[in-house]
Each structure stands twice: as C-alpha cells, then as structure tokens.
Design a protein around this motif. Structure first.
Motif, short mmCIF file in Angstrom:
data_model
loop_
_atom_site.label_atom_id
_atom_site.label_comp_id
_atom_site.label_asym_id
_atom_site.label_seq_id
_atom_site.Cartn_x
_atom_site.Cartn_y
_atom_site.Cartn_z
N ILE A 185 0.75 -1.06 0.16
CA ILE A 185 -0.23 0.20 -0.09
C ILE A 185 0.88 1.15 -0.02
CG2 ILE A 185 -0.12 0.07 2.68
CD1 ILE A 185 -3.00 1.08 1.97
N GLY A 186 1.96 1.34 0.50
CA GLY A 186 3.07 2.34 0.47
C GLY A 186 3.14 2.90 -0.94
N SER A 187 3.17 2.11 -1.98
CA SER A 187 3.44 2.67 -3.15
C SER A 187 2.34 3.64 -3.58
CB SER A 187 3.53 1.42 -4.28
OG SER A 187 4.00 1.92 -5.54
N PRO A 188 0.89 2.89 -3.87
CA PRO A 188 0.14 3.78 -4.39
C PRO A 188 -0.32 5.07 -3.45
CG PRO A 188 -0.70 1.83 -3.39
CD PRO A 188 0.59 1.80 -3.47
N MET A 189 0.11 4.84 -1.99
CA MET A 189 -0.16 5.98 -1.05
C MET A 189 0.99 7.25 -1.55
SD MET A 189 -2.33 6.24 1.17
CE MET A 189 -3.77 5.46 2.10
N MET A 190 2.15 6.82 -1.93
CA MET A 190 3.24 7.60 -2.32
C MET A 190 2.73 8.35 -3.54
SD MET A 190 6.91 6.30 -0.80
CE MET A 190 6.66 4.67 -1.59
N GLY A 191 2.08 7.62 -4.51
CA GLY A 191 2.21 7.84 -5.74
C GLY A 191 0.95 8.72 -5.90
N LEU A 192 -0.10 8.44 -5.41
CA LEU A 192 -1.38 8.90 -5.57
C LEU A 192 -1.48 10.32 -5.92
CD1 LEU A 192 -3.59 10.37 -3.29
CD2 LEU A 192 -3.07 8.22 -2.13
N THR A 193 -0.96 11.32 -5.24
CA THR A 193 -0.64 12.79 -5.28
C THR A 193 -0.25 13.21 -6.75
OG1 THR A 193 -0.21 13.03 -2.77
CG2 THR A 193 0.06 14.76 -4.36
N MET B 238 5.15 2.53 -10.14
CA MET B 238 4.37 2.45 -8.68
C MET B 238 3.83 1.06 -8.63
SD MET B 238 1.39 5.02 -7.78
CE MET B 238 0.01 4.02 -8.40
N GLU B 239 3.23 0.65 -9.89
CA GLU B 239 2.55 -0.51 -9.87
C GLU B 239 3.36 -1.63 -9.91
OE1 GLU B 239 -0.71 -0.99 -12.45
OE2 GLU B 239 -1.96 0.59 -11.47
N LEU B 240 4.38 -1.62 -10.26
CA LEU B 240 5.65 -2.81 -10.34
C LEU B 240 5.83 -3.09 -8.97
CD1 LEU B 240 7.59 -4.61 -11.58
CD2 LEU B 240 9.15 -2.76 -11.62
N ALA B 241 6.31 -1.94 -7.94
CA ALA B 241 6.59 -2.02 -6.67
C ALA B 241 5.46 -2.43 -5.80
CB ALA B 241 6.80 -0.83 -6.04
N LYS B 242 4.29 -2.25 -6.09
CA LYS B 242 2.97 -2.63 -5.38
C LYS B 242 2.90 -4.06 -5.86
CE LYS B 242 -0.84 -1.98 -7.55
NZ LYS B 242 -1.41 -3.60 -7.73
N THR B 243 3.00 -4.54 -7.02
CA THR B 243 2.55 -5.87 -7.39
C THR B 243 3.67 -6.73 -6.59
OG1 THR B 243 1.72 -5.48 -9.54
CG2 THR B 243 2.44 -7.47 -9.32
N ARG B 244 5.00 -6.46 -6.81
CA ARG B 244 6.15 -7.33 -6.02
C ARG B 244 5.72 -7.57 -4.63
NH1 ARG B 244 10.82 -7.96 -9.34
NH2 ARG B 244 9.68 -8.13 -11.42
N MET B 245 5.59 -6.21 -3.90
CA MET B 245 5.26 -6.30 -2.53
C MET B 245 4.03 -7.27 -2.10
SD MET B 245 7.40 -4.67 -1.00
CE MET B 245 6.70 -4.25 0.68
N GLN B 246 2.98 -7.14 -2.75
CA GLN B 246 1.77 -8.12 -2.87
C GLN B 246 1.87 -9.44 -2.75
OE1 GLN B 246 -0.66 -6.09 -5.80
NE2 GLN B 246 -1.98 -4.78 -4.16
N MET B 247 2.92 -9.86 -3.64
CA MET B 247 3.37 -11.20 -3.93
C MET B 247 4.19 -11.78 -2.90
SD MET B 247 1.28 -12.09 -6.57
CE MET B 247 1.64 -13.58 -6.43
#
Length: 308
Positions: A58-66, A109-118
């Motif tokens: 969740i850190g990735s989308p939280m940082m990138g959403l702005t 952002m989504e690359l980091a999110k996906t890797r962290m989710q897996m």
C-alpha cells in the motif's frame, strides 16, 4: 488540495485489499492454485497472513496517488482547454492523453505494489523477505535490472491506461449531463458518487484483459526466474494453459473495488473544483452581487459538475 488528497487516500485505504486479491488471483499458478475465488482469497490471506496481508504494497499507491491524480486531472483539464470545445470526443481524447502521460509514474508504482503484494504469500511472518518496502523494492530492481527493470510492463501499462482513461472521463461526462448534477440539486452528491463509481467500472471493463497480462509481466522474474520473454509470449502461454477465461481472473474484486474508490475520487475532485471556481468567479467583496452577476455565476456553476 488537502481535502482532495485525503479523499483519494481514503479511496486507496478502502480499495487496496481488493487490489491485493485481484493481483493474487491474476498471477497464481493455475496448476497449483492457492485460491478458488475472490472470497476464498480474502479468507485465506486474512487467515494465513493476518489483515495486514491485504495491505501489502500500500505504500506505493499512497506515495504515488498525489502525483498520479495531479497529472491525470491537470492534463485532462489543460487538454480540454486546448481543444476548446466540451464534446464527448474531446473528453475521450483529453482523458486518453492524461492516461498516457501518467504512465511515467504509474508503471514503476504498480511494479513495486505488485512485487510487494506477492511477497510472503501464505506466510504470516515471511522468513525470506526480499524487499523491506516499496522504495527498497524499486531500488533493488534498479540495482539488478537498471532503468528497464524499473519500467517493466510500461508498454502494457500504456496500452491499458490510454483508452481506459478516455472511457473514464467520457463516461463521467455523459452520466453527469444525463442525470443532472447542478450545484442546487439536493441529490447532487449521490449523483456525483454514482457517476464516478460507474466511470470506474466501465473504465476497468474496457481494458481488463490487458491488466491481467500487465500483472503477470510485472510479477514475473521474482527470484531471477523469468517465465515470459515478451507480451506476446505471456498472452500465448496464458491462453494455451488457461483458455480465454484467463482474461477475467480477479475481475470480481476489481469491480467491487472500482465503484467505491472512483466514486470517492471523482466526487471529491469535482466538489473541490466547484468550490474553488465559485470562490474565484464570485463577485468581489467591494462589489454588490447584482442580478446580472448572480445569474451569470449560477449559469457558470451549473456547467461545472459535468465540465471539470
């Protein structure tokens, strides 16, 4: 500005567990599936990894959403001003331009999110943690694979986001015009929420098969083992092993997430813009609000809900 960011952050908090389920279902091994469906995936993650398992990455989308929302709504608004006429086609073109440009931030952002989710699938306390957080994940990928590695999945992200955001803004424009979202309407906020939610749903449906391939490509290569050599190879292997149904993996959780997240996002941004424009375009303190200026302001406000 803070109100807009808070609204978008709330959308991420609500929607991220559904996104984690979507990614897990999209990339799981069909020969040895861990999850039978959306509910079973939710249940398994909570049981095996606790509630925190649903919020991995969740850190990735939280940082990138702005940055993403600033780019999307900024580019869309400026493109509409450049095109000059508020037509459905121009709404689509402006949205498509916004979707294409925000890929620069969205893809890593989504690359980091996906890797962290897996990471640590099925483990409450992962004993072999490869990444500490989203930034560490990107740094690790950059160190091993360079700039190309950080932008893994960029082509599929571009193919997904360009038409997707065109449909997004087109749907919102058509719905707000059809159901009427004037500032004086007592049901304006529910209408904005409905229009935003349905825009999110149609947006995801329009390019969802591409998202499945993007997730598989971005999850590929963890541990240094690559299964797919290209986009075409990923499509070929996926269809050969699972059939065309592969393009619907995780769709249920995606749609469950799409409505509330986009309802909150669009309603928040629209209300903030309407308020800001009302302040900017209202009569000055030193000038009385004449019937002519009051009528002019009312006409301007009525156009704001549908024309961002």
């Amino acid at each position: 500005y803070l109100f807009t960011v808070a609204g978008c952050a709330a959308g991420v908090l609500v929607g991220h567990p559904f996104d984690t389920v979507k990614v897990r279902l999209q990339v799981q091994n069909v020969d040895k599936p861990l999850y039978r469906g959306t509910y079973h995936c939710f249940q398994s993650i909570v049981r095996q990894e606790s509630m925190f398992g649903l919020y991995k990455g969740i850190g990735s989308p939280m940082m990138g959403l702005t940055f993403v929302n600033a780019i999307v709504f900024g580019v869309q608004g400026n493109t509409m001003r450049y095109l000059g006429h508020d037509t459905p086609m121009n709404q689509f073109l402006a949205g498509a331009a916004a979707g294409a440009i925000q890929c620069v931030v969205c893809c890593p952002m989504e690359l980091a999110k996906t890797r962290m989710q897996m990471q640590g699938t099925g483990e409450k306390k992962s004993t072999r943690k490869l990444y500490k957080n989203s930034l560490d994940c990107l740094a690790h990928i950059y160190k091993r694979e360079g700039l190309l590695g950080v932008n893994r999945g960029m082509v599929t992200t571009l193919i997904r986001e360009t038409p997707c955001f065109g449909v997004y803004f087109l749907t919102y424009d058509i719905l707000t015009r059809s159901i009427g979202c004037e500032p004086g309407d007592r049901y304006m906020i529910p209408k904005l929420l409905f229009a935003g939610g349905m825009s999110g749903v149609t947006c995801w449906l329009s390019t969802y098969p591409v998202d499945v391939i993007k997730s598989r490509l971005q999850a590929d290569g963890v541990g240094g083992v690559y299964q797919y050599s290209s986009i075409a190879d990923c499509v070929r292997q996926s269809v050969k092993r699972e059939g065309l149904i592969v393009f619907t993996r995780g769709l249920t959780s995606t749609l469950l997430r799409a409505f509330p997240v986009n309802a909150v996002t669009f309603a928040t941004v629209t209300l903030v813009l309407m308020y800001a424009r009302g302040v900017e375009e209202g009569p000055k303190d030193s000038e009385p609000a004449t019937p002519v200026t009051a009528h002019h302001t009312q006409l301007q406000q009525q156009a704001q809900a549908s024309s961002l």
